[in-house]
Design an enzyme around this catalytic site. Structure first.
Site, mmCIF file in Angstrom:
data_model
loop_
_atom_site.group_PDB
_atom_site.id
_atom_site.type_symbol
_atom_site.label_atom_id
_atom_site.label_comp_id
_atom_site.label_asym_id
_atom_site.label_seq_id
_atom_site.Cartn_x
_atom_site.Cartn_y
_atom_site.Cartn_z
ATOM 1 N N GLY A 1 0.832 -1.212 0.000
ATOM 2 C CA GLY A 1 0.000 0.000 0.000
ATOM 3 C C GLY A 1 0.860 1.252 0.000
ATOM 4 O O GLY A 1 0.607 2.203 -0.740
ATOM 5 N N ASP B 1 8.933 6.718 7.506
ATOM 6 C CA ASP B 1 8.642 6.189 8.837
ATOM 7 C C ASP B 1 7.690 7.183 9.495
ATOM 8 O O ASP B 1 7.934 8.382 9.476
ATOM 9 C CB ASP B 1 9.922 6.048 9.665
ATOM 10 C CG ASP B 1 9.702 5.130 10.852
ATOM 11 O OD1 ASP B 1 9.338 3.961 10.631
ATOM 12 O OD2 ASP B 1 9.868 5.573 11.994
HETATM 13 P P1 IMP Z 1 5.462 2.427 9.986
HETATM 14 O O1 IMP Z 1 4.895 1.669 8.812
HETATM 15 O O2 IMP Z 1 6.455 1.681 10.794
HETATM 16 O O3 IMP Z 1 5.986 3.779 9.569
HETATM 17 O O4 IMP Z 1 4.236 2.627 10.992
HETATM 18 C C1 IMP Z 1 3.429 3.734 10.951
HETATM 19 C C2 IMP Z 1 2.234 3.536 11.857
HETATM 20 O O5 IMP Z 1 1.792 4.840 12.290
HETATM 21 C C3 IMP Z 1 1.060 2.946 11.114
HETATM 22 O O6 IMP Z 1 0.959 1.573 11.324
HETATM 23 C C4 IMP Z 1 -0.141 3.659 11.756
HETATM 24 O O7 IMP Z 1 -0.438 3.019 12.940
HETATM 25 C C5 IMP Z 1 0.405 5.010 12.142
HETATM 26 N N1 IMP Z 1 0.146 5.988 11.085
HETATM 27 C C6 IMP Z 1 1.071 6.577 10.293
HETATM 28 N N2 IMP Z 1 0.482 7.405 9.411
HETATM 29 C C7 IMP Z 1 -0.848 7.326 9.656
HETATM 30 C C8 IMP Z 1 -1.974 7.961 9.048
HETATM 31 O O8 IMP Z 1 -1.903 8.733 8.074
HETATM 32 N N3 IMP Z 1 -3.167 7.618 9.571
HETATM 33 C C9 IMP Z 1 -3.314 6.763 10.604
HETATM 34 N N4 IMP Z 1 -2.307 6.143 11.196
HETATM 35 C C10 IMP Z 1 -1.057 6.427 10.721
#
Ligand code: IMP
Length: 201
Positions: free
Chosen positions: A18, A75
């Site tokens: 995604g 991130d």
């Molecule tokens: P990453 O993939 O390790 O960067 O994890 C980011 C996490 O932050 C995601 O799994 C969501 O829980 C949260 N997150 C980041 N961006 C969004 C957003 O735009 N909407 C809702 N949750 C978000």
């Protein structure tokens, strides 16, 4: 000044289809093709740094070294003031091993109540890192300010969107049309900075 990206092919340092699709959509107008770390079978490094930019750089460095291509990584997470910035870089893990954001949002509300603090302010943060195989690198951090509402509202978006209401709005990211969210989000803010510094003439 950050280095301009002149290469036409880059690797997106993510195994999340995604995220790669969303990043590809943003890069296409610049004539860039993004392949994912998953497609190239690159290993996924552990996110061992204590900041969004640190973890974004760590992922992009690993992908640039392994692929020989410039690498872009993101991130992101949610920082809540009443929880002293938690869940922050641990936002995905905070929702449990199954990444159940219904559970994650309930946990957030419970811990905010238990904190005894009344402030509802929070922000989504997104770090983007671009690393070249020769070691040059650039990093940007985007934000969107808002407040945590309870109960959750709306079913658009993902993650913590139903409990996040951006400043100046009366609906949550979960209730917002996706184009409206993408125009004001932390990711959009970080991308605007990356585009201005590394992609625009
Ligand atoms: P990453 O993939 O390790 O960067 O994890 C980011 C996490 O932050 C995601 O799994 C969501 O829980 C949260 N997150 C980041 N961006 C969004 C957003 O735009 N909407 C809702 N949750 C978000």
């Amino acid at each position: 000044m950050a280095r301009r990206l002149t290469e036409k092919k880059i690797v997106v340092a993510s195994h999340n289809a995604g995220k790669v699709r969303e990043i590809n959509d943003l890069l296409r107008p610049f004539g860039l093709e993004a392949v994912s770390a998953g497609e190239l079978n690159l290993p996924e490094p552990d996110e061992t740094e204590d900041s969004f930019i640190g973890n974004a750089l760590l992922k992009a460095r690993a992908a640039a070294t392994a692929s020989g291509l410039p690498a872009l990584s993101d991130d992101s997470g949610l920082a809540v003031d009443a929880l002293d910035g938690a869940p922050g870089i641990h936002s995905a893990r905070y929702a449990g091993p199954d990444r159940d954001f219904g559970f994650g949002m309930k946990r957030l509300n419970r811990e905010m109540t238990e904190s005894g603090r009344t402030e509802r302010s929070a922000r989504f943060i997104c770090a983007l890192a671009l690393v070249w195989p020769d070691g040059d690198e650039a990093a940007f951090e985007g934000r969107v300010e808002g407040e945590i509402v309870w109960p959750p509202r709306g079913s658009s978006g993902f993650g913590y969107d139903p409990v996040f209401q951006p400043v100046g709005h009366t609906i949550t990211f979960g209730e917002m049309n996706p184009d409206a969210k993408h125009a004001m989000s932390h990711r959009a803010d970080a991308f605007r900075q990356l585009i201005a510094a590394c992609l625009k003439d």
